[in-house]
Scaffold this motif. Structure first.
Motif, mmCIF file in Angstrom:
data_model
loop_
_atom_site.group_PDB
_atom_site.id
_atom_site.type_symbol
_atom_site.label_atom_id
_atom_site.label_comp_id
_atom_site.label_asym_id
_atom_site.label_seq_id
_atom_site.Cartn_x
_atom_site.Cartn_y
_atom_site.Cartn_z
ATOM 1 N N LEU A 48 0.851 -1.190 0.000
ATOM 2 C CA LEU A 48 0.000 0.000 0.000
ATOM 3 C C LEU A 48 0.880 1.230 0.000
ATOM 4 C CD1 LEU A 48 -2.604 -0.974 2.717
ATOM 5 C CD2 LEU A 48 -3.005 -0.784 0.289
ATOM 6 N N ASP A 49 0.776 2.038 -1.028
ATOM 7 C CA ASP A 49 1.526 3.283 -1.112
ATOM 8 C C ASP A 49 0.573 4.424 -0.795
ATOM 9 O OD1 ASP A 49 3.175 5.394 -1.631
ATOM 10 O OD2 ASP A 49 3.613 4.820 -3.699
ATOM 11 N N ARG A 50 0.798 5.028 0.350
ATOM 12 C CA ARG A 50 0.039 6.218 0.711
ATOM 13 C C ARG A 50 0.916 7.413 0.393
ATOM 14 N NH1 ARG A 50 -1.398 2.582 4.954
ATOM 15 N NH2 ARG A 50 -3.608 2.141 4.833
ATOM 16 N N PHE A 51 0.441 8.572 0.639
ATOM 17 C CA PHE A 51 1.202 9.758 0.282
ATOM 18 C C PHE A 51 2.360 10.016 1.234
ATOM 19 C CE2 PHE A 51 -2.870 10.198 -1.754
ATOM 20 C CZ PHE A 51 -2.511 10.593 -3.025
ATOM 21 N N ASP A 52 2.289 9.500 2.461
ATOM 22 C CA ASP A 52 3.368 9.734 3.419
ATOM 23 C C ASP A 52 4.053 8.453 3.888
ATOM 24 O OD1 ASP A 52 1.192 8.822 4.800
ATOM 25 O OD2 ASP A 52 1.384 10.208 6.462
ATOM 26 N N THR A 53 3.437 7.288 3.700
ATOM 27 C CA THR A 53 4.045 6.020 4.106
ATOM 28 C C THR A 53 3.777 4.940 3.068
ATOM 29 O OG1 THR A 53 2.081 5.299 5.315
ATOM 30 C CG2 THR A 53 3.765 6.451 6.587
ATOM 31 N N ILE A 54 4.651 3.958 3.069
ATOM 32 C CA ILE A 54 4.449 2.736 2.288
ATOM 33 C C ILE A 54 4.320 1.607 3.293
ATOM 34 C CG2 ILE A 54 5.457 1.125 0.639
ATOM 35 C CD1 ILE A 54 6.890 3.484 -0.643
ATOM 36 N N THR A 55 3.264 0.821 3.157
ATOM 37 C CA THR A 55 2.999 -0.271 4.085
ATOM 38 C C THR A 55 3.033 -1.589 3.343
ATOM 39 O OG1 THR A 55 1.560 1.178 5.370
ATOM 40 C CG2 THR A 55 1.332 -1.176 5.742
ATOM 41 N N LEU A 56 3.727 -2.559 3.918
ATOM 42 C CA LEU A 56 3.711 -3.930 3.419
ATOM 43 C C LEU A 56 3.085 -4.802 4.493
ATOM 44 C CD1 LEU A 56 7.319 -4.395 1.976
ATOM 45 C CD2 LEU A 56 5.256 -3.864 0.715
ATOM 46 N N LEU A 57 2.140 -5.623 4.099
ATOM 47 C CA LEU A 57 1.527 -6.575 5.005
ATOM 48 C C LEU A 57 1.852 -7.960 4.480
ATOM 49 C CD1 LEU A 57 -0.264 -6.663 7.531
ATOM 50 C CD2 LEU A 57 -2.223 -6.870 6.010
ATOM 51 N N LEU A 58 2.623 -8.730 5.250
ATOM 52 C CA LEU A 58 3.043 -10.065 4.863
ATOM 53 C C LEU A 58 2.152 -11.084 5.555
ATOM 54 C CD1 LEU A 58 5.486 -8.182 4.331
ATOM 55 C CD2 LEU A 58 6.941 -10.064 4.941
ATOM 56 N N LEU A 59 1.553 -11.980 4.783
ATOM 57 C CA LEU A 59 0.618 -12.977 5.303
ATOM 58 C C LEU A 59 1.054 -14.363 4.858
ATOM 59 C CD1 LEU A 59 -2.526 -11.093 3.990
ATOM 60 C CD2 LEU A 59 -1.754 -11.084 6.346
ATOM 61 N N ASN A 60 1.115 -15.304 5.785
ATOM 62 C CA ASN A 60 1.474 -16.674 5.444
ATOM 63 C C ASN A 60 0.595 -17.633 6.229
ATOM 64 O OD1 ASN A 60 2.762 -19.211 5.032
ATOM 65 N ND2 ASN A 60 4.624 -18.129 4.479
ATOM 66 N N ARG A 61 -0.091 -18.530 5.528
ATOM 67 C CA ARG A 61 -0.967 -19.514 6.171
ATOM 68 C C ARG A 61 -0.247 -20.788 6.557
ATOM 69 N NH1 ARG A 61 -6.296 -20.157 2.518
ATOM 70 N NH2 ARG A 61 -6.482 -18.007 1.869
ATOM 71 N N GLN A 62 0.894 -21.059 5.963
ATOM 72 C CA GLN A 62 1.572 -22.334 6.119
ATOM 73 C C GLN A 62 2.542 -22.383 7.302
ATOM 74 O OE1 GLN A 62 0.952 -24.736 3.470
ATOM 75 N NE2 GLN A 62 -0.652 -23.281 3.013
ATOM 76 N N ARG A 63 3.323 -21.290 7.482
ATOM 77 C CA ARG A 63 4.413 -21.307 8.472
ATOM 78 C C ARG A 63 4.793 -19.884 8.865
ATOM 79 N NH1 ARG A 63 8.614 -19.501 5.598
ATOM 80 N NH2 ARG A 63 8.596 -19.849 3.390
ATOM 81 N N LYS A 64 5.679 -19.775 9.847
ATOM 82 C CA LYS A 64 6.214 -18.481 10.259
ATOM 83 C C LYS A 64 7.123 -17.954 9.148
ATOM 84 C CE LYS A 64 5.947 -17.334 14.403
ATOM 85 N NZ LYS A 64 5.098 -16.302 14.964
ATOM 86 N N ILE A 65 7.129 -16.657 8.979
ATOM 87 C CA ILE A 65 7.980 -16.019 7.971
ATOM 88 C C ILE A 65 9.364 -15.825 8.573
ATOM 89 C CG2 ILE A 65 8.264 -14.003 6.495
ATOM 90 C CD1 ILE A 65 5.194 -13.629 6.721
ATOM 91 N N LYS A 66 10.384 -16.259 7.846
ATOM 92 C CA LYS A 66 11.758 -16.205 8.350
ATOM 93 C C LYS A 66 12.329 -14.793 8.250
ATOM 94 C CE LYS A 66 12.573 -20.925 6.893
ATOM 95 N NZ LYS A 66 13.255 -21.778 5.918
ATOM 96 N N HIS A 67 13.312 -14.539 9.110
ATOM 97 C CA HIS A 67 13.986 -13.241 9.180
ATOM 98 C C HIS A 67 14.620 -12.872 7.842
ATOM 99 C CE1 HIS A 67 16.026 -9.964 11.285
ATOM 100 N NE2 HIS A 67 17.110 -10.291 10.605
#
Length: 117
Positions: A48-67
């Motif tokens: 999501l690109d807003r005018f003052d911030t960019i937001t990323l939402l990471l979603l995973n149904r299978q497992r934890k997301i690695k570093h």
């Protein structure tokens, strides 16, 4: 693994796809200038690109997301290092404590925000 941009149809509505998450993450903030959907292995990424911030939402149904996967996603999509963004790895726990239950059972939800100058 490849980072793939998912094509968006003209009728796609983020609020219809992610109703519970959109109440908290997307609402009560500035208008969205641009949004994209990505896939990295089995992780869905909402950009999501807003005018003052960019937001990323990471979603995973299978497992934890690695570093290292988070670092790779930040580097390829935002073109910055991890130290230049705010990463909230406890976002799933935070929304669960607020009483918001996503439609799907996600193993991990991570929120990344970058302030745009």
């Amino acid at each position: 693994m490849k980072l793939i941009e998912t094509p968006i149809t003209s009728n796609l509505n983020l609020e219809a796809m992610y109703p519970e998450l959109s109440k908290l993450t997307f609402a009560k903030q500035q208008a969205v200038k641009l949004y994209k959907l990505y896939a990295y292995d089995r992780t869905k990424i909402i950009y999501l690109d807003r005018f003052d911030t960019i937001t990323l939402l990471l979603l995973n149904r299978q497992r934890k997301i690695k570093h290292d996967e988070v670092d790779t996603i930040i580097h390829h999509i935002l073109k910055v290092d991890r130290k230049d963004v705010t990463v909230n790895v406890g976002y799933k726990k935070q929304i669960m404590e607020m009483g918001i239950r996503p439609r799907h059972n996600y193993k991990d939800i991570i929120l990344i925000e970058q302030n745009v100058k």
